[in-house]
Design a protein around this motif. Structure first.
Motif, short mmCIF file in Angstrom:
data_model
loop_
_atom_site.label_atom_id
_atom_site.label_comp_id
_atom_site.label_asym_id
_atom_site.label_seq_id
_atom_site.Cartn_x
_atom_site.Cartn_y
_atom_site.Cartn_z
N MET A 223 4.67 -2.89 15.28
CA MET A 223 3.81 -1.72 15.12
C MET A 223 3.52 -1.07 16.47
N GLY A 224 3.22 -1.91 17.46
CA GLY A 224 2.89 -1.38 18.78
C GLY A 224 4.03 -0.62 19.43
N TRP B 182 -5.33 5.56 14.83
CA TRP B 182 -4.07 5.80 15.55
C TRP B 182 -3.23 6.87 14.83
N LEU B 183 -3.11 6.73 13.51
CA LEU B 183 -2.29 7.67 12.74
C LEU B 183 -2.86 9.09 12.81
N ARG B 184 -4.17 9.22 12.74
CA ARG B 184 -4.78 10.55 12.81
C ARG B 184 -4.56 11.17 14.19
N VAL C 166 -0.22 -0.67 24.27
CA VAL C 166 -0.92 -1.70 25.04
C VAL C 166 -2.00 -2.38 24.19
N ALA C 167 -2.73 -1.57 23.41
CA ALA C 167 -3.80 -2.13 22.56
C ALA C 167 -3.24 -3.13 21.56
N TYR C 168 -2.16 -2.77 20.88
CA TYR C 168 -1.57 -3.68 19.91
C TYR C 168 -0.90 -4.86 20.59
N MET D 166 9.15 3.70 9.76
CA MET D 166 9.25 2.41 10.44
C MET D 166 7.87 1.78 10.60
N MET D 167 6.86 2.62 10.89
CA MET D 167 5.50 2.11 11.00
C MET D 167 5.02 1.55 9.67
N ALA D 168 5.41 2.20 8.57
CA ALA D 168 5.02 1.72 7.24
C ALA D 168 5.63 0.35 6.97
N PHE D 169 6.89 0.16 7.32
CA PHE D 169 7.54 -1.13 7.13
C PHE D 169 6.86 -2.21 7.97
N ALA D 170 6.51 -1.86 9.21
CA ALA D 170 5.86 -2.83 10.09
C ALA D 170 4.48 -3.21 9.55
#
Length: 523
Positions: A109-110, A45-47, A194-196, A120-124
């Motif tokens: 995260m989703g 996802w990140l890439r 949706v995936a998460y 924020m993603m890192a904290f999640a």
């Protein structure tokens, strides 16, 4: 080796239908969901979101909670949760809180687009790692307390199978869902949302299981502390200050160690060794400073000494009191049992690529076929442990793990052959699943019901620490001696483990403990 009441094959297979064993299949599934949502699935996802590779690798630190879960495991053993404790019980109350936190972290995260807010993603991700590690602590404690020692191997087999299925859902399942929505077009955050979201929904399997099962019926001495709000606040304040100190020290010392590592490399030290020594120094300083803060806050009266002693010191003292000098042998076995498997496994995927197998072949044989072989091996280990005893299968697992590494050495010397690849993967994963099921059952038998979460958390952290440290030098070893000698060397590394298993089998008794509450060992 210690004695074991031999059971019939019918009795061994009948253990598979025990309701508690089936429960572990679903709890294992719940434990297997989060890990890939932090690692491989999140990395893809990140890439796609355009995050640099170096930054992507930093996200693996979000799972550090798995390595340090013994730090807060005592809280789960000693602290009853207000309100929930009286309605669900100690283990189920903590389990439902951890699972709720996991669902919340997955949804967090989703709903976060890493292309817009990477912090924020890192904290999640860190929140998910912490909540998932907490769930693992509680599930391990529940598994040990739910059944007698003779069923622990079957419980671990079901747990491993459920865990692997959960990993498939969070890995291939999440990626498939994202791909179906995203198609071949550009990056779409909605696809990952949706995936998460579906992965959060999958966690409901664990929640429903927790609500439907019964609390383990065990005799446990409750703490004389933690019955008042002030007790919680004072202890949690000490715990929070200690954790903050540990994190801050890691960051600060890391900046100081980096130039030192560069100097070592310039002086002729290998990069891997410099990295290991620097990391060990960084960790040691951070741990010492955290312990110092805990000691100072205790001296200052923030937390009573007896409360700290009961929570952190008593579990370790109990283990040493029960096993005496034999404790050193037991800890050595725990620390080195998986050494042949882990050291070899680090180089496995690189080896497959280097000898000419395609990504599709590796995925089909190693990942898919190998996964089913691991599940089959875990159930085989459980059935055999019920039939012949944990110690005997522990020995068999260690022997097979060493022998199968020789098969890799043979494969390194012959032309690329998919049939041979499948045979090697079948042997390696069957033996690995068998050994893991027996080993988890053995660790479970070492714990005292009064300190289940803390003692098992220490064991599970220790069992991968030394092998992973040594595995960090695998690439250097292959460069120096080649694949064939490397795999033979890993097999030889596993031979001393056989001696440790024999000695542990003679000097300890995890098959027939005198008491379910306090297990005894030969001195």
């Amino acid at each position: 080796m210690n004695s074991h009441t031999k059971r019939s094959w019918g009795e061994a297979f009948h253990a598979l239908t025990n309701p508690r064993v089936i429960t572990m299949l679903f709890l294992g599934f719940s434990a297997g969901i989060p890990i890939l949502l932090i690692f491989s699935t999140l990395s893809i996802w990140l890439r796609e979101a355009g995050v640099e590779r170096a930054t992507v690798t930093y996200f693996s630190w979000a799972a550090l909670g798995y390595s340090f879960k013994f730090v807060w495991a005592p809280l789960i053993d000693r602290l009853p949760l207000p309100i929930l404790h009286t309605t669900l019980g100690r283990r189920r109350s903590w389990l439902i809180v951890a699972q709720t936190a996991i669902i919340a972290a997955i949804l967090w995260m989703g709903l976060t687009d890493p292309a817009q807010n990477l912090t924020m993603m890192a904290f999640a991700a860190v929140a998910l790692g912490f909540a998932s590690a907490t769930q693992d602590i509680v599930i391990d404690a529940y598994r040990i307390e739910a059944v007698d020692v003779d069923l622990q191997a079957m419980m671990s087999s079901a747990y491993i199978a459920g865990y692997r299925i959960g990993m498939i859902v969070a890995g291939a399942g999440a990626l498939t869902i994202a791909a179906l929505i995203e198609g071949e077009g550009t990056y779409q955050p909605l696809a990952w949302r949706v995936a998460y979201g579906c992965m959060a929904l999958a966690m409901c399997v664990g929640v429903l299981t927790t609500l439907l099962v019964n609390e383990p019926d065990v005799v446990r001495k409750d703490s004389k502390y933690f019955h008042h709000t002030s007790d919680y606040i004072r202890f949690l304040l000490m715990f929070a200050l200690t954790i903050i100190t540990f994190i801050a020290a890691n960051i600060y010392v890391g900046g100081m160690v980096a130039p030192l590592k560069d100097a070592w490399v310039r002086g002729g030290m290998t990069t891997e060794l410099a990295g290991f020594l620097g990391g060990a120094l960084q960790l040691a300083v951070a741990v010492m400073l955290a312990i110092a803060v805990a000691w100072i806050t205790t001296l200052a009266g923030i937390t009573p000494r007896d409360m700290v002693r009961e929570t952190y010191v008593a579990p370790i003292k109990d283990f040493i009191d029960r096993y005496g000098k034999v404790a050193i042998l037991v800890l050595a076995l725990i620390g080195f049992y998986r050494i042949a498997d882990i050291v070899m496994g680090v180089m496995a995927n690189v080896f497959y690529t280097d000898i000419g197998f395609s990504k599709e072949e590796i995925a089909a044989v190693s990942k898919t076929f190998g996964l089913f072989m691991t599940i089959a091996g875990s159930f085989l280990g459980g059935v055999l442990s019920v039939r012949y005893g944990v110690i005997r299968i522990l020995f068999l697992g260690a022997l097979l793990s060493a022998i199968t590494n020789i098969l890799f050495a043979i494969m390194a010397q012959i032309p690329t052959n998919t049939a041979m690849f499948a045979v090697v993967i079948m042997a390696d994963n069957l033996s690995g699943g068998l050994a893991t099921a027996a080993f988890i059952a053995y660790l479970s038998g070492l714990t005292n019901i009064s300190f289940t979460a803390m003692q098992y958390a220490i064991f599970s952290s220790l069992m991968t620490l030394f092998p992973k440290v040594i595995a960090g030098f695998s690439g250097t070893a292959v460069d120096a001696v080649g694949y064939q000698a490397f795999f033979i060397g890993t097999a030889i590394l596993g031979l001393p483990v056989l001696v440790l298993v024999v000695l542990a089998g003679r000097l300890t008794d995890v098959e027939h403990p005198k008491s379910r509450q306090v297990k005894t060992a030969a001195r």
